[in-house]
Scaffold this motif. Structure first.
Motif, short mmCIF file in Angstrom:
data_model
loop_
_atom_site.label_atom_id
_atom_site.label_comp_id
_atom_site.label_asym_id
_atom_site.label_seq_id
_atom_site.Cartn_x
_atom_site.Cartn_y
_atom_site.Cartn_z
N THR A 96 -5.90 3.17 16.16
CA THR A 96 -7.05 2.32 16.53
C THR A 96 -8.24 2.61 15.64
OG1 THR A 96 -6.27 2.41 18.82
CG2 THR A 96 -8.50 1.60 18.46
N LEU A 97 -8.46 3.87 15.32
CA LEU A 97 -9.58 4.25 14.46
C LEU A 97 -9.43 3.64 13.06
CD1 LEU A 97 -12.13 5.88 13.82
CD2 LEU A 97 -10.64 7.87 13.39
N SER A 98 -8.19 3.58 12.57
CA SER A 98 -7.99 3.08 11.20
C SER A 98 -8.48 1.64 11.05
CB SER A 98 -6.50 3.17 10.82
OG SER A 98 -5.73 2.27 11.60
N LEU A 99 -8.12 0.78 12.01
CA LEU A 99 -8.54 -0.61 11.90
C LEU A 99 -10.06 -0.76 12.10
CD1 LEU A 99 -7.66 -3.49 11.45
CD2 LEU A 99 -7.22 -3.69 13.90
N THR A 100 -10.61 0.08 12.95
CA THR A 100 -12.06 0.03 13.18
C THR A 100 -12.82 0.45 11.93
OG1 THR A 100 -11.58 0.57 15.48
CG2 THR A 100 -13.88 0.70 14.79
N LEU A 101 -12.30 1.43 11.23
CA LEU A 101 -12.91 1.84 9.96
C LEU A 101 -12.85 0.69 8.95
CD1 LEU A 101 -11.51 5.47 9.69
CD2 LEU A 101 -13.94 4.85 9.78
N ALA A 102 -11.74 -0.05 8.97
CA ALA A 102 -11.63 -1.21 8.06
C ALA A 102 -12.70 -2.24 8.40
CB ALA A 102 -10.24 -1.82 8.17
N PHE A 103 -12.93 -2.50 9.70
CA PHE A 103 -13.98 -3.43 10.10
C PHE A 103 -15.35 -2.95 9.63
CE2 PHE A 103 -11.39 -4.89 14.01
CZ PHE A 103 -10.75 -5.85 13.23
N ALA A 104 -15.52 -1.62 9.62
CA ALA A 104 -16.80 -1.05 9.19
C ALA A 104 -16.93 -1.00 7.68
CB ALA A 104 -16.96 0.34 9.78
N GLY A 105 -15.88 -1.40 6.96
CA GLY A 105 -15.93 -1.42 5.51
C GLY A 105 -15.40 -0.18 4.83
N ASP A 106 -14.91 0.81 5.59
CA ASP A 106 -14.39 2.06 5.02
C ASP A 106 -12.87 1.94 4.89
OD1 ASP A 106 -13.77 4.58 4.20
OD2 ASP A 106 -14.59 5.62 5.96
N ASN A 107 -12.41 1.22 3.88
CA ASN A 107 -10.97 0.99 3.74
C ASN A 107 -10.21 2.24 3.31
OD1 ASN A 107 -10.66 -1.97 4.29
ND2 ASN A 107 -12.25 -2.05 2.71
N ARG A 108 -10.85 3.10 2.51
CA ARG A 108 -10.20 4.36 2.13
C ARG A 108 -9.97 5.23 3.38
NH1 ARG A 108 -13.54 6.13 -1.74
NH2 ARG A 108 -12.25 5.38 -3.45
N GLY A 109 -10.99 5.33 4.22
CA GLY A 109 -10.84 6.10 5.46
C GLY A 109 -9.81 5.48 6.38
N ALA A 110 -9.72 4.14 6.41
CA ALA A 110 -8.74 3.46 7.26
C ALA A 110 -7.32 3.81 6.84
CB ALA A 110 -8.97 1.95 7.17
N LEU A 111 -7.04 3.76 5.54
CA LEU A 111 -5.70 4.12 5.06
C LEU A 111 -5.39 5.59 5.32
CD1 LEU A 111 -5.49 2.12 1.71
CD2 LEU A 111 -4.15 1.74 3.78
N ARG A 112 -6.39 6.45 5.19
CA ARG A 112 -6.18 7.88 5.46
C ARG A 112 -5.76 8.11 6.91
NH1 ARG A 112 -10.95 9.45 4.23
NH2 ARG A 112 -11.75 9.49 6.36
N GLU A 113 -6.42 7.43 7.84
CA GLU A 113 -6.10 7.62 9.25
C GLU A 113 -4.74 7.06 9.61
OE1 GLU A 113 -7.58 9.41 11.42
OE2 GLU A 113 -9.35 9.88 10.22
N VAL A 114 -4.39 5.89 9.07
CA VAL A 114 -3.10 5.31 9.41
C VAL A 114 -1.96 6.12 8.82
CG1 VAL A 114 -2.72 3.65 7.51
CG2 VAL A 114 -2.02 3.05 9.82
#
Length: 881
Positions: A96-114
């Protein structure tokens, strides 16, 4: 003691799990439940329940577009699970955090979490993570990788019977198909997703899929269908007080595709403001890009460039390279259209290459055309040919806007190579394509605005003929795209009952607003209700499907000359700020260059101001020397500019005028050399020809008086002398329903009522009858408009003018509905003098004079005092008299 503790622990976990399920459909209820579950879990050291509850709080906050709160809760959910070695809960929270980071514009962080969440996960859980990862890749523009992720996840979820996640995969993949232009696959995925969500009772997500169906329809160019899907989604979001910011962006793009620029810009501004408040950085960047596009179409090039640059910087930070390319292109277009000579071929070509690689096909083509135009300007024909050939290749397939751009490129290319006939043919092909698209739209508003797509093509066609000094060619090119909407009868929307109910409610509210204002009461609530009803009427009317396949008939100079007889016709066009006229008389066409149109616009403003002042001051018995002097001066200047250069071809005979731009609001009979001459004002020569050769109606004569017009009863009394068997409606009998019924199919109708022209939305221009306003939307329901209609009301003949000389207002719709002759005013007129004018007009009409001649005689007869001058000046004879 142990048993006593076991129940609360189980309850906390169940409450947290229930909150997760509720978060997407009832986020506020989920927050209440999850807050209690978190507190319960901490009190009993049930850390699994705490992690799940924090995840529920994060999901709910995300649904409510509070991204800061969502990130905070989800990071706590991960931390609690990791600290207490709860691997399943940690994986769920990271997902859930990964997609929320993507919404916030942090795509690198989103991929790291997933990626971290996927460690050690198998089966359906692994498929869910694969879907999440695919969605992030989709947002990054890695489309093939995203498709591959969806392909791997879908069968696993289906085998596991995980219908909810199957719906999510289909929804996300459907959006991607629509984005890339595969509308058939998009429709299949999205329709299936909607059915699955409906079966699961997931009403919020069903509404969001409906919005995505609107997005897909918009990408296909089906504006009415797109707006209908958006409205369905919005009904749910508004009813449940859920943010519409993200949905507004897609709506804005569809509005822009329909050239509803001002509405689109306001919509984008609302979306950007809300996205800023809620810190939705990813979607905010998209909102800024749409706002840039709206500002660009609105001619605000500085604002467009600023918003595009801000969007580009945000996309770059978010590693969204394809979107950054699109924002860079928007900035380049703003610079080019704003006249910045620093834009180079290399920059435009580079933008085209990046856009094509990212899948932005239409934008890439636009960039190619810009590169070709710059190269032509610099005399680099070989470079221009390469860029324009590349762009022209798209003219045979794809969305209408794409193909029109391609035909423009083809026309530019052929012209650059000296093939003027081929260039004209390309212009004609592009405009014919757009004609067919326009006929697929049912709503008058959408049709009028759709014409803007052909503006550059049509302008090029006229310019080609001007360069050859070809009068017939200029006439044909100008007619090719002038007032095309008038050839299409308005189509009522599918939900006609809803529209009728809203129009009736609007009449009631409008009457209440007037009564409340006159009594000194508070009108704010009523005005809000009026605005809401107008918005509903517009939304409903835009859903009307067109009949399609209609190609506008255009008259030739030969056929026009035969019908004109002893009359002359003057058709005006504006190209690059310069006014030109083609005069057709005695079988010949002559071309005249008249000079900068801004000189005319300024004089028309002065003339209209003087007439309005004269009307008020003459009625009040004041000294009218100054307004009369101002009118005479402006009229003489306009006569010298517009008529004197054409004098040798006009020969003092009756005249048909086809105006353009600001000339539609000119009181032509005031010009000294035209006063007393029979004048007909037509939206196009082809429209005049069609009306002039039409069979006269055989219905009743109808006389109608609206409320609060002092002269109305006396005017109708006099007119009944000429029409003793006429049907008369006044006082309490003149309701909207009765008036519309009487007008339908009438041979001649005279309406003495107050009129209102709405510049903000011409389709709400109206005539005031006994129970409120009769608007353009009401008139569109007529089976057959009166053959000859006289509107003895202030400004009832004014129309809003769009590019392509598309007219929007009472006059234009009545002509489209079949009225052959419309006599109406375009400035405020004094009551008593207007009554005298109308009496003379109908006297001459009853004696057999054609309407234009009858009006010209009446205008001369009443111009013996200042009030008469004001009344005479105000009226025009429109159509085919």
């Amino acid at each position: 003691m142990d048993n006593a503790l076991a129940v609360p622990e189980l309850d906390a976990c169940r409450e947290a799990t229930d909150a997760v399920e509720l978060a997407r459909t009832s986020p506020r209820r989920a927050i209440t439940l999850a807050t209690a579950a978190s507190a319960h879990g901490r009190a009993t050291s049930d850390w699994g329940a705490v992690s799940i509850a924090e995840r529920a709080l994060g999901l709910a906050a995300r649904e409510l577009s509070d991204i800061e709160a969502a990130l905070s809760h989800l990071q706590r959910a991960v931390a609690v699970a990791v600290e207490h070695e709860l691997e399943p809960e940690a994986a769920e929270a990271r997902m859930t955090l990964s997609l929320t980071l993507a919404f916030a514009g942090d795509n690198r962080g989103a991929l790291r979490e997933v990626t971290a969440a996927a460690i050690g996960v198998t089966g359906p859980e692994a498929a869910r993570l694969e879907m999440q990862r695919a969605l992030i890749l989709q947002r990054l523009g890695r489309h093939e990788d995203a498709f591959e992720g969806y392909r791997r996840a879908l069968p696993v979820l289906r085998r596991a019977g995980d219908t909810l996640w199957e719906a999510r995969v289909l929804n996300n993949r459907g959006i991607l198909h629509a984005f890339l232009g595969d509308q058939r696959s998009a429709q299949q995925d999205l329709v299936r997703a909607e059915r699955l969500y409906a079966g699961l009772g997931q009403d919020l997500w069903r509404a969001r899929v409906q919005h995505n169906l609107g997005f897909a329809a918009g990408r296909q160019g089906d504006v009415p269908r797109a707006l209908e899907w958006f409205d369905r989604c919005d009904e749910y979001l508004v009813a449940h007080d859920i943010s519409r910011a993200e949905s507004l962006i897609d709506r804005c793009e569809v509005l822009l595709s329909a050239r509803l620029v001002r509405e689109a810009r306001k919509t984008a501004q609302l979306a950007v403001a809300e996205l800023e408040r809620r810190h939705l950085a990813s979607t905010l960047a998209e909102g800024r890009l749409v706002l840039a596009e709206a500002a660009l179409m609105d001619g605000d090039f500085a604002a467009a460039r600023d918003e595009a640059d801000r969007a580009r910087r945000a996309f770059t930070r978010q590693q969204r390279t394809p979107w950054a390319a699109l924002a860079r292109h928007a900035s380049l277009r703003a610079a080019w259209l704003g006249g910045d000579d620093s834009v180079t071929v290399a920059a435009a070509r580079g933008a085209a290459t990046a856009l094509a690689a990212a899948g932005w096909t239409t934008a890439a083509l636009e960039a190619r055309v810009i590169a070709g135009q710059i190269a032509l300007r610099e005399g680099r024909l070989r470079v221009a040919r390469r860029e324009l050939e590349h762009a022209a290749a798209a003219r045979r397939r794809g969305p209408v806007a794409l193909r029109v751009f391609a035909w423009h490129a083809q026309a530019l290319l052929r012209n650059a190579e000296g093939d003027r006939r081929g260039a004209a043919a390309a212009v004609d092909s592009g405009l014919r394509l757009l004609e067919q698209h326009r006929s697929s739209l049912g709503a008058t508003e959408l049709r009028a605005y759709a014409s803007e797509h052909g503006l550059e093509l049509a302008t090029l066609g006229v310019r080609l003929a001007l360069e050859q000094r070809d009068a017939r060619g200029v006439f044909v090119a100008a007619e090719r795209w002038r007032a095309g909407t008038l050839w299409l009868r308005p189509v009522r929307p599918p939900n006609d009952r809803k529209l009728a109910d809203d129009l009736a409610a609007l009449r009631r509210v409008s009457a209440e607003v007037e009564q409340t204002a006159l009594s000194g009461g508070e009108t704010a609530t009523l005005l809000h209700r009026q605005a809401a009803l107008e918005a509903s009427i517009r939304r409903n009317s835009r859903r009307s499907p067109g009949l399609g396949g209609h190609v506008m008939p255009r008259v030739s100079v030969a056929a026009l000359s035969e019908t004109l007889g002893e009359r002359s016709l003057a058709e005006f066009v504006v190209i690059e700020g310069m006014l030109h006229a083609v005069v057709v008389a005695r079988g010949r066409a002559a071309l005249h260059d008249l000079g900068p149109v801004e000189r005319v616009s300024a004089e028309i403003d002065w003339l209209r101001f003087g007439l309005q002042r004269l009307s008020v001051e003459a009625a009040a018995g004041r000294d009218v020397t100054r307004p009369l002097d101002g009118i005479a001066r402006a009229a003489a200047n306009l006569d010298a500019f517009l008529v004197n250069p054409l004098r040798d071809h006009l020969d003092g005979q009756p005249l048909v005028v086809v105006p353009t731009a600001a000339l539609h609001s000119l009181p032509w009979s005031v010009l000294p050399s035209l006063h007393g001459r029979p004048l007909t004002i037509a939206p196009s020569a082809s429209a005049w020809y069609a009306r002039a050769t039409a069979t006269a109606g055989e219905g009743d004569v109808v006389l109608i008086a609206g409320p609060d017009v002092e002269r109305a009863a006396a005017e109708l009394d006099t007119l009944q002398q000429f029409y003793p068997s006429a049907r008369r409606l006044d006082g309490g009998e003149a309701t909207a329903a009765a008036v519309l019924s009487a007008l339908d199919g009438a041979r001649l109708a005279h309406v003495a009522a107050h009129g209102v022209f709405r510049a903000d939305n011409p389709l709400f221009s109206s005539l005031r009858v006994g129970d409120g306003p009769v608007t353009v939307y009401d008139l569109e329901a007529l089976g057959r408009a009166p053959s000859t209609l006289v509107l003895s009301a202030c400004e009832s003949g004014l129309s809003g003018v769009r590019p392509g000389d598309e007219l929007m207002g009472l006059a234009s719709v009545l002509l489209a509905l079949g009225t052959n002759v419309l006599v109406a005013s375009i400035v405020p007129v004094p009551d008593e003098a207007t009554r005298r004018l109308m009496c003379v007009f109908h006297e001459r009409l009853a004696l057999g004079d054609p309407p234009a001649a009858a009006l010209a005689t009446a205008q001369v007869r009443v111009s013996d005092d200042p009030a008469g001058v004001a009344a005479a000046a105000g009226f025009l004879c429109l159509g085919g008299a």
